[in-house]
Design an enzyme around this catalytic site. Structure first.
Site, PDB file in Angstrom:
ATOM      1  CB  SER A 231      70.404  22.836  41.956  1.00  0.00           C
ATOM      2  OG  SER A 231      69.334  23.408  42.564  1.00  0.00           O
TER       3      SER A 231
ATOM      4  CG  ASP B 260      66.338  24.163  35.377  1.00  0.00           C
ATOM      5  OD1 ASP B 260      65.247  24.345  35.848  1.00  0.00           O
ATOM      6  OD2 ASP B 260      67.483  24.244  35.707  1.00  0.00           O
TER       7      ASP B 260
ATOM      8  CG  HIS C 205      66.483  22.140  38.411  1.00  0.00           C
ATOM      9  ND1 HIS C 205      67.416  23.319  38.244  1.00  0.00           N
ATOM     10  CD2 HIS C 205      67.017  21.830  39.878  1.00  0.00           C
ATOM     11  CE1 HIS C 205      68.390  23.523  39.335  1.00  0.00           C
ATOM     12  NE2 HIS C 205      68.025  22.727  40.282  1.00  0.00           N
TER      13      HIS C 205
END
Length: 398
Positions: free
Chosen positions: A147, A318, A351
């Site tokens: 991330s 995602d 995600h």
């Protein structure tokens, strides 16, 4: 061998030009350093230095209830702490032990609040470099992160290209797109419009819990996919025993309190118990501000000095950090002459997949660390002729 500690880096000047008299960085380390086996793990937005489980401290460290990559980092895991010396540092601006808005300003004796300098991903990288210097670590065998931690990884490659041999950008991107920027802006507005925010100087009084709760709920929706939400919640009612977080408006009693609402309320309540609202503002702004090409002609130009290997991992479900963004990053590497591979994972978890599917994340990371990109633990699920050959199939068995 594990270590949990904090190191003072002395006075620190941020990229904005402002300084503080002392920056203390909280970190954890695992394994033994042999001079060539150091791996830096970069945490995501609200993570801490607690990347792996600690046998001497249970599974609670720095306010974060569990190790954020405990199924990936550890003895016998993908990032094997019997082979590698793993370091994870909490970033400046956070509230998990490293100096941030909630820390005491030694010049006033009061918490900094919003007097704390603006923080960038580059400040995180520079602080990590200084910490590693204190620990006697020079060149890294690898730097890995997910991330915004993947953005931290990319900043290492452009800022200290000679200090990294191998790198992994997991569910990352060279920059956020407009939709994510907009959602982050709304989340911050939820905090700053809370009457208890008090311009960021709320310490010692009521805290802006309602605003932080709304911000966290927006974040959770960004981390999940439509498919995962349908599977987990559907349109189901939460049941007669479930209660709303706040007294409902008069009309609400007529409508069901759904499972998805109950889940978001629970996540918000648990988050406000452990995180600082100002830190959320600072860290999301750092993420929003990151642009790999800033100061360069292109992403390729920013990465051109890196002569190591980069593995990009992305997940089909995602929509926060997309497969297309990792594709673009890999293309920039090829343009720059950087050795790169893009491993696309078939997943509908959104995600959060990089945290909740260690069995898919671990093998390619293990192969990268052990063999580099020649390890072939890479695949593109969009190519039926490209078969994934897993390595260490017992990685995640206990």
């Amino acid at each position: 061998m594990t270590t949990r500690d904090a190191v003072s880096l002395g006075a620190f000047t941020f990229e904005c030009g402002e300084s503080i008299p002392e920056l203390e960085v909280a970190y954890e380390s695992y394994g033994e350093f042999d001079g060539e086996n150091a791996v830096l793990a970069c945490h995501a937005l609200t993570g801490s230095a607690h990347v792996a489980r600690r046998p001497d401290a249970g599974d609670e460290t720095a306010g974060q209830a569990r190790a954020w990559w405990g199924d990936v980092v550890g003895p016998g895991k993908a990032i094997d702490t019997t082979e590698y010396y793993v370091v994870c540092a909490n970033v400046p601006g956070s509230c998990y032990g490293t100096t941030g808005p909630a820390s005491e300003n030694p010049e006033t004796g009061e918490p900094y609040g919003t007097d704390f300098p603006p923080v960038t991903v580059g400040d995180w990288t520079r602080a990590q470099r200084k910490l590693l210097d204190e620990l006697g670590v020079g060149r890294l065998h690898a730097v890995v992160g997910g991330s915004v931690g993947a953005m931290n990884v990319l900043d290492w490659l452009r800022r200290y290209p000679d200090d990294v041999e191998r790198a992994a950008s997991v569910a990352g991107a060279a920059r956020l797109d407009a939709q994510c920027l907009g959602l982050d802006a709304i989340a911050r507005r939820a905090i700053t419009s809370d009457p208890d925010w008090n311009g960021g100087h709320y310490y010692g009084g009521p805290e802006p819990e309602a605003g932080l709760a709304r911000a966290r709920q927006i974040g959770h929706l960004m981390y999940l996919s439509k498919a995962s939400m349908d599977r987990k919640f559907g349109r189901r009612s939460a049941g007669r025993d479930a209660t709303r977080e706040d007294p409902p408006d008069p009309a609400a009693a007529f409508f069901p309190y759904r499972e998805v609402e109950s889940y978001l309320d629970y996540q918000a309540e648990s988050f406000t118990d452990r995180f600082d609202a100002n830190s959320y503002l600072y860290l999301t702004r750092a993420m929003d501000d990151f642009d790999l090409s800033a100061g360069y002609e292109s992403d390729a130009d920013a990465l051109a000095a890196f002569d190591g290997e980069l593995l990009c991992l992305s997940f089909t479900g995602d929509w926060h950090f997309t497969v297309a963004q990792s594709d673009a990053l890999a293309d920039a590497c090829r343009e720059a002459g950087v050795s790169v591979a893009h491993h696309v994972v078939d997943s509908d978890h959104g995600h959060d997949a990089f945290l909740v599917e260690p069995e898919k994340v671990g093998p390619p990371l293990s192969a990268l660390l052990a063999e580099g990109l020649a390890g072939r633990a890479i695949t593109d699920v969009r190519d039926p002729d490209d078969e994934f050959a897993p390595v260490h199939t017992s990685l995640f068995s206990d």
